[in-house]
Design a protein around this motif. Structure first.
Motif, PDB file in Angstrom:
ATOM      1  N   GLY A  81     -37.157 -45.284  -4.955  1.00 19.59           N
ATOM      2  CA  GLY A  81     -38.375 -45.180  -5.722  1.00 19.59           C
ATOM      3  C   GLY A  81     -39.359 -46.569  -6.009  1.00 19.59           C
ATOM      4  O   GLY A  81     -40.640 -46.266  -6.288  1.00 19.59           O
ATOM      5  N   GLY A  82     -38.659 -47.834  -6.267  1.00 23.62           N
ATOM      6  CA  GLY A  82     -39.720 -49.325  -6.479  1.00 23.62           C
ATOM      7  C   GLY A  82     -40.229 -49.440  -4.668  1.00 23.62           C
ATOM      8  O   GLY A  82     -39.358 -48.543  -4.182  1.00 23.62           O
ATOM      9  N   ALA A  83     -40.503 -50.771  -5.181  1.00 27.81           N
ATOM     10  CA  ALA A  83     -41.426 -50.446  -4.185  1.00 27.81           C
ATOM     11  C   ALA A  83     -40.544 -51.406  -2.904  1.00 27.81           C
ATOM     12  O   ALA A  83     -39.817 -52.036  -3.528  1.00 27.81           O
ATOM     13  N   GLY A  85     -39.736 -49.391  -0.001  1.00 27.22           N
ATOM     14  CA  GLY A  85     -39.076 -48.881   0.523  1.00 27.22           C
ATOM     15  C   GLY A  85     -39.095 -48.220   2.559  1.00 27.22           C
ATOM     16  O   GLY A  85     -39.122 -47.952   3.224  1.00 27.22           O
ATOM     17  N   HIS A 130     -42.190 -40.237  -2.477  1.00 28.90           N
ATOM     18  CA  HIS A 130     -40.748 -40.741  -3.251  1.00 28.90           C
ATOM     19  C   HIS A 130     -41.523 -41.748  -4.177  1.00 28.90           C
ATOM     20  O   HIS A 130     -41.272 -41.631  -5.273  1.00 28.90           O
ATOM     21  N   GLU A 131     -42.069 -42.685  -3.299  1.00 30.17           N
ATOM     22  CA  GLU A 131     -42.421 -44.244  -4.037  1.00 30.17           C
ATOM     23  C   GLU A 131     -43.593 -43.098  -5.906  1.00 30.17           C
ATOM     24  O   GLU A 131     -43.563 -43.665  -6.424  1.00 30.17           O
ATOM     25  N   SER A 134     -41.874 -41.225  -8.315  1.00 27.19           N
ATOM     26  CA  SER A 134     -41.186 -42.211  -8.816  1.00 27.19           C
ATOM     27  C   SER A 134     -41.986 -42.984  -9.299  1.00 27.19           C
ATOM     28  O   SER A 134     -41.357 -43.060 -11.347  1.00 27.19           O
ATOM     29  N   ASN A 135     -42.472 -43.509  -9.790  1.00 27.72           N
ATOM     30  CA  ASN A 135     -43.817 -44.273 -10.482  1.00 27.72           C
ATOM     31  C   ASN A 135     -44.639 -43.433 -11.470  1.00 27.72           C
ATOM     32  O   ASN A 135     -45.297 -44.267 -12.484  1.00 27.72           O
TER      33      ASN A 135
END
Length: 137
Positions: A81-83, A85, A130-131, A134-135
């Motif tokens: 989910g972090g940058a 992807g 997702h990103e 997650s953020n």
């Protein structure tokens, strides 16, 4: 929770053979590693995606690749989910396409159907969602 991205590269002829596979994999920047599978790094992230043998147990005999053959390969990544992807997806797609072209294969999605532009768009939307999710949490 992680988002799993998976592609299969299956032989259109009898099998992929070890010597050809080693050359194609090296050109893609994949390296032998943990769990007797291949791994790639994208950007500064180590172990970003991996490639396993489609035949159980999924490993490669790195010391005996001259006798190795397989009907297919599986490329996979767990996105946290972090940058980054989307960059991982792009690299995996490029690798899958290169392997398919070099070895005489076809790229399939996680349901083992031919990968389509529509499926790529769905994957990109899932990564963005997702990103964002997650953020936000």
């Amino acid at each position: 929770e992680p988002l799993l991205i998976l592609f299969c590269v299956v032989a259109t002829g009898p099998h992929f053979v070890g010597p050809d596979l080693i050359q194609a994999v090296a050109r893609c920047g994949l390296e032998p590693g943990d769990m007797d599978i291949f791994h790639a790094s994208v950007g500064k992230r180590a172990g970003t995606y991996s490639m396993a043998n489609m035949v159980k147990p999924g490993t490669f005999p790195f010391d005996a690749m001259e006798d190795f053959e397989s009907p297919g390969l599986m490329l996979f990544a767990q996105l946290d989910g972090g940058a980054g992807g989307m960059q991982v997806l792009d690299e995996m797609l490029a690798t899958a396409r290169h392997l398919a072209t070099s070895l005489g294969g076809e790229v399939l999605d996680e349901t083992r159907k031919p990968l389509t532009v529509k499926k790529e768009e769905v994957l990109r939307a899932r990564i963005i969602d997702h990103e964002l999710w997650s953020n936000a949490s």
